[in-house]
Design a protein around this motif. Structure first.
Motif, PDB file in Angstrom:
ATOM      1  N   ARG A  39       0.841  -1.202   0.000  1.00  0.00           N
ATOM      2  CA  ARG A  39       0.000   0.000   0.000  1.00  0.00           C
ATOM      3  C   ARG A  39       0.874   1.249   0.000  1.00  0.00           C
ATOM      4  NH1 ARG A  39      -5.747  -0.257  -0.415  1.00  0.00           N
ATOM      5  NH2 ARG A  39      -6.349  -2.331   0.252  1.00  0.00           N
ATOM      6  N   ALA A  40       0.495   2.249  -0.802  1.00  0.00           N
ATOM      7  CA  ALA A  40       1.233   3.507  -0.817  1.00  0.00           C
ATOM      8  C   ALA A  40       1.033   4.212   0.523  1.00  0.00           C
ATOM      9  CB  ALA A  40       0.743   4.383  -1.955  1.00  0.00           C
ATOM     10  N   ALA A  41       2.140   4.649   1.126  1.00  0.00           N
ATOM     11  CA  ALA A  41       2.065   5.229   2.464  1.00  0.00           C
ATOM     12  C   ALA A  41       1.197   6.488   2.493  1.00  0.00           C
ATOM     13  CB  ALA A  41       3.466   5.535   2.972  1.00  0.00           C
ATOM     14  N   GLY A  42       1.284   7.309   1.454  1.00  0.00           N
ATOM     15  CA  GLY A  42       0.564   8.589   1.469  1.00  0.00           C
ATOM     16  C   GLY A  42      -0.929   8.452   1.297  1.00  0.00           C
ATOM     17  N   ASN A  43      -1.357   7.823   0.190  1.00  0.00           N
ATOM     18  CA  ASN A  43      -2.791   7.804  -0.117  1.00  0.00           C
ATOM     19  C   ASN A  43      -3.459   6.464   0.193  1.00  0.00           C
ATOM     20  OD1 ASN A  43      -2.126   6.060  -2.264  1.00  0.00           O
ATOM     21  ND2 ASN A  43      -1.847   7.778  -3.667  1.00  0.00           N
ATOM     22  N   GLY A  44      -2.679   5.487   0.632  1.00  0.00           N
ATOM     23  CA  GLY A  44      -3.282   4.208   1.006  1.00  0.00           C
ATOM     24  C   GLY A  44      -3.697   3.330  -0.153  1.00  0.00           C
ATOM     25  N   GLN A  45      -3.403   3.745  -1.388  1.00  0.00           N
ATOM     26  CA  GLN A  45      -3.835   2.946  -2.532  1.00  0.00           C
ATOM     27  C   GLN A  45      -2.947   1.718  -2.715  1.00  0.00           C
ATOM     28  OE1 GLN A  45      -4.332   6.015  -5.777  1.00  0.00           O
ATOM     29  NE2 GLN A  45      -6.440   5.330  -5.543  1.00  0.00           N
ATOM     30  N   ARG A  46      -3.576   0.645  -3.201  1.00  0.00           N
ATOM     31  CA  ARG A  46      -2.849  -0.616  -3.351  1.00  0.00           C
ATOM     32  C   ARG A  46      -1.864  -0.530  -4.516  1.00  0.00           C
ATOM     33  NH1 ARG A  46      -6.827  -3.708  -2.941  1.00  0.00           N
ATOM     34  NH2 ARG A  46      -6.579  -5.009  -1.135  1.00  0.00           N
ATOM     35  N   LEU A  47      -0.634  -0.965  -4.257  1.00  0.00           N
ATOM     36  CA  LEU A  47       0.439  -0.858  -5.245  1.00  0.00           C
ATOM     37  C   LEU A  47       0.552  -2.106  -6.110  1.00  0.00           C
ATOM     38  CD1 LEU A  47       3.080   0.651  -2.808  1.00  0.00           C
ATOM     39  CD2 LEU A  47       2.030   1.870  -4.729  1.00  0.00           C
ATOM     40  N   ILE A  48      -0.066  -3.196  -5.663  1.00  0.00           N
ATOM     41  CA  ILE A  48       0.077  -4.455  -6.393  1.00  0.00           C
ATOM     42  C   ILE A  48      -1.290  -4.918  -6.899  1.00  0.00           C
ATOM     43  CG2 ILE A  48       2.094  -5.150  -5.033  1.00  0.00           C
ATOM     44  CD1 ILE A  48       0.187  -7.082  -3.507  1.00  0.00           C
TER      45      ILE A  48
END
Ligand code: FE2
Length: 375
Positions: A39-48
């Protein structure tokens, strides 16, 4: 959370505390990892994507300590820490409702008994005090409508109401529309026009999800506004006759508006809309814009019309309605996917001037959720 115990299983793991247990699948846990690589630390969006997680993912080790659950996944050999409180909040190992027409717990359905406690707030309070705004928006979500009083009596004041929670949805009627009536006592036939309660614009896809009606002038007698909870109507119809509920939710009605040049709005949707798991999610009802119904099998059409008639009778039942009068500077906001509205007939002389507009409930709910988080 210190007393949570964890057991690794073939499927994944089980957590337990104070007699409660919750099972989780290994894939579900891995997919919901909150680490910086997932998860991206800033916006919480899933990276995978799911394709990045091995199909044969399993839990090779797990332990709970304090507020944290630590899980190691094979074959990745990756260890992830979970907030136990988050896991308990998101546990899915519980009985699920699959009744046709169940209503989510965030909603409270109502009838005329709500009249004394209808959600109402002061415009200035809601505009300046985040807690007042939070409470009012929570009422709008729970009951599907809410009134604001003591607002400004100026042209376009309804835009200030929309600014409280979201954005105007512009349509072929413009950013807003005028509801202006000159009541002429020499032409009482014209003034006798009450409207059957309805949801607005069912011929749009998607239909507007929020409507704001704002009063600027009201010197005519009568013309009260009334609202009916479409979810309660659907519940009552289902209790009276499950087959009627079934046909109105299974088969699509059609709605149309072609009242101006260049506009041909058409939709095909059921009057009672359910999610695939049976949750009641929307009601569409509008006698003025109902088009020919052509999607009901011949053998079901008589039953469909019986159901449609009964739904209208329930909507018209005074025991279902909450009535209120809008004075200048007062408005109401309605969830147009759930609550029907109408105007009672006028009588006597005078004028009545309302302005209306549409907005969307995703914005309203987002504003409420963000307020709840910050407060
Ligand atoms: Fe309307």
């Amino acid at each position: 959370m210190s007393n949570t115990t964890v057991t690794v299983t073939d499927q994944g793991l089980t957590i337990a505390r104070e007699g409660q247990t919750a099972r989780f699948h290994a894939l579900w846990l891995r997919d919901n990892a909150q680490d910086d690589a997932t998860r991206a630390a800033g916006n919480g969006q899933r990276l995978i994507a799911l394709r990045d997680i091995p199909r044969d993912t399993r839990v090779s080790a797990a332990s709970a300590e304090g507020d944290t659950l630590s899980v190691t996944f094979a074959p990745e050999g990756k260890t992830v820490a979970y907030d136990l409180a988050w896991l308990w909040r998101h546990a899915y190992d519980r009985p699920v409702s699959c009744d046709s027409g169940w209503v989510a717990s965030e909603f409270t359905t109502w009838d005329s008994g709500l009249s004394d406690t209808m959600p109402e707030a002061d415009f200035t309070a809601v505009s300046t005090d985040p807690q007042a705004k939070r409470d009012w928006l929570a009422g709008v979500v729970r009951y599907g409508f809410g009134k604001l009083v003591n607002g400004p009596v100026v042209d376009q004041a309804l835009m200030q109401v929309v600014d409280l929670f979201g954005y105007v949805r512009e349509t072929n009627y413009g950013r807003h529309f005028e509801v202006r009536t000159q009541v002429n006592p020499t032409n009482l036939a014209f003034t006798g026009l009450g409207l059957q309660a309805h949801t607005d614009n069912p011929y749009r896809d998607p239909a507007p999800t929020v409507q704001v009606l704002y009063c600027l002038e009201s010197s005519a007698a009568g013309g009260e506004n009334m609202v009916v909870d479409g979810f309660r109507v659907a519940e009552r119809l289902r209790e009276e006759n499950a087959q009627w509920f079934e046909v109105l939710s299974r088969y699509c009605a059609r709605f149309e508006y072609a009242g101006e040049a260049g506009v041909r709005l058409r939709s095909r949707r059921p009057m009672i809309e359910l999610a695939p798991d049976g949750e009641l999610i929307a009601v569409r009802f509008n006698n003025r814009s109902a088009a020919a119904i052509t999607d009901v099998p011949y053998a079901q059409m008589q039953t469909y019309y019986d159901a449609y008639r009964r739904m209208g009778e329930i909507i018209d039942d005074p025991a279902m309605e909450v009535c209120f009068r809008l004075e200048p500077g007062e408005c109401f906001v309605v969830d147009n996917t759930r609550v029907l509205h109408a105007r009672k007939a006028y009588s006597g002389a005078g004028t009545r001037w309302l302005q209306g507009c549409y907005a969307d409930k995703d914005g309203l709910r987002s504003t409420l959720a963000a307020l709840e988080e910050s407060l």
